[in-house]
Design an enzyme around this catalytic site. Sequence first.
Site: not given
Length: 503
Positions: A82-83, A240
């Site tokens: 992520m991110h 995820d």
Amino acid sequence: MGKYVLGVDLGTSAVKVSALDHSGQIVAQESFGYDLIQQQPGYNEQNPEDWVSGTTVAIVRLILTDHLAAEDIEGLSFSGQMHGLVLLDENKKVLRPAILWNDTRTTAQREEIMDKMGDEFIDITRNQPLEGFTLTKLLWVKENEPDIWKKAKYFVLPKDYVRYRMTGNLAMDYSDATGTVLLDVAKGQWSQRICDVFDIPMSMCPPLIKSIDLAGTVTPAYAEFSGLTTATKVFGGAADNAAGAVGAGILEPNMVMSSIGTSGVVLKYEDNADVNYHGVLQFEDHAIPDKFYSMGVTLAAGYSLSWFKKTFAPAEDFNDVVASAGKSTVGANGLLYTPYIVGERAPYADANIRGSFTGIDGIHQRYDFVRAVLEGIIFSFRDLFDIYEENGGDFDTVVSIGGGAKSPLWLQIQADIFNRKVVSLKNEQGPGMGAAMMAATGLGWFDSLQDCAKTFVHFGKEYQPIPANVAKYQKLHQIYKQVYGQTKQISEELLDYRRENLN
Ligand SMILES: Nc1ncnc2c1ncn2[C@@H]1O[C@H](COP(=O)(O)OP(=O)(O)O)[C@@H](O)[C@H]1O
Ligand SMILES: O=C(CO)[C@@H](O)[C@H](O)COP(=O)(O)O
């Protein structure tokens, strides 16, 4: 109807691609590893091209080595770390290495966001603007790399970039979009207000899609590169942790997921958005439409163990090193480890804290250190359970996923420290399984992800808490909790020293 779906799990340490049939059996699996680029303390980057190449090599191997016929691969979808910020120019070319979720260089931007918006920001996004999240990274580039910022026309997250390279279409699914902290969670749209306050053109934000939505088909160019056919359908996919929760069957509020990947996560399914953790825990859109999840993240979970192994046992087999902890005792003969080796996110949102071993004694052996690392990571998860319990969380089953769930000893340590039943999956690939389930549901093999879970998700062995160990760990956790406060100032001074002495 095609025979297989692929689940692409784009992790931090590697990409793993699993091929599943209609019964949810994994018929073949390939992976490809890549490294972190760590130029300074707190910096963590990866080259998006490595993700594309790694994913493609894994798919090529499925076709050439595992002999899957390309025309039998009906669809694929993703689970993505992520991110991470991937910045693209007007021709959708990558402008700089991706700045990852575990990169903590953006404390000034975190403070700037809170100074300008305060609680209004948390009300809109349901999260704090922590260093790990995408908005702080966008602002860092804007303030520190103006030449790159001038050329930036779009941003996406890691798996979105790989999906773009496969289909030619830019998109982001809601579950990953919440992790950018640019999404207005209640409205389910990019936040005009946040974009206005920080002068980010709305046109940089990609179109939003659902995890099971069709994002496109494989382009002729990617078909040639990978061996796939242009008939293969590509679905949105998810963050995820959302994908892991789907793959672990976390579809009811009485279940919690514990994930030991590079990071560590304690995640709870949330039926609606009424609950408010005020940004202490992350709150995200689920891969299941109109559902949510909350979670706390330990930045260095599996990473702590991998760091320890690489540094102190480079030539030994991973399983042997982990199993050696069995020679130590509950509580590692009085040795405690705190896993803050890249800073921490929850329960302490602190980019400057660093890890420690406390209580080192002349009697300690290397296996005590390994045991302390395994236990310290789970004590940090226990801190997150405490937050849920303080908020009235009521759950009886913990489903353990990620690379760390390969170790029976570690699963028992989890049961003892959580004082709850811990179950593993028959196959520990939770996020990859979740990704495949999104493709299978998107293709119409099943009516919903919940329906798909009935066929695809199978629990493995159960680990029950051992009362004598539970009592010891409860005592040790009280000691563990003191270490953060007592090492905070020391960590900051040591980090200043490192920054002053960078060469
Ligand atoms: N045999 C093992 N026993 C316990 N933990 C393991 C084992 N092999 C790998 N791990 C842990 O699993 C982590 C990787 O998990 P994974 O879910 O693949 O991560 P990611 O998705 O972040 O790439 C590593 O950091 C390592 O510490
Ligand atoms: O930052 C987070 C969640 O907020 C991490 O969980 C990343 O999504 C990376 O996951 P792994 O590579 O450890 O699976």
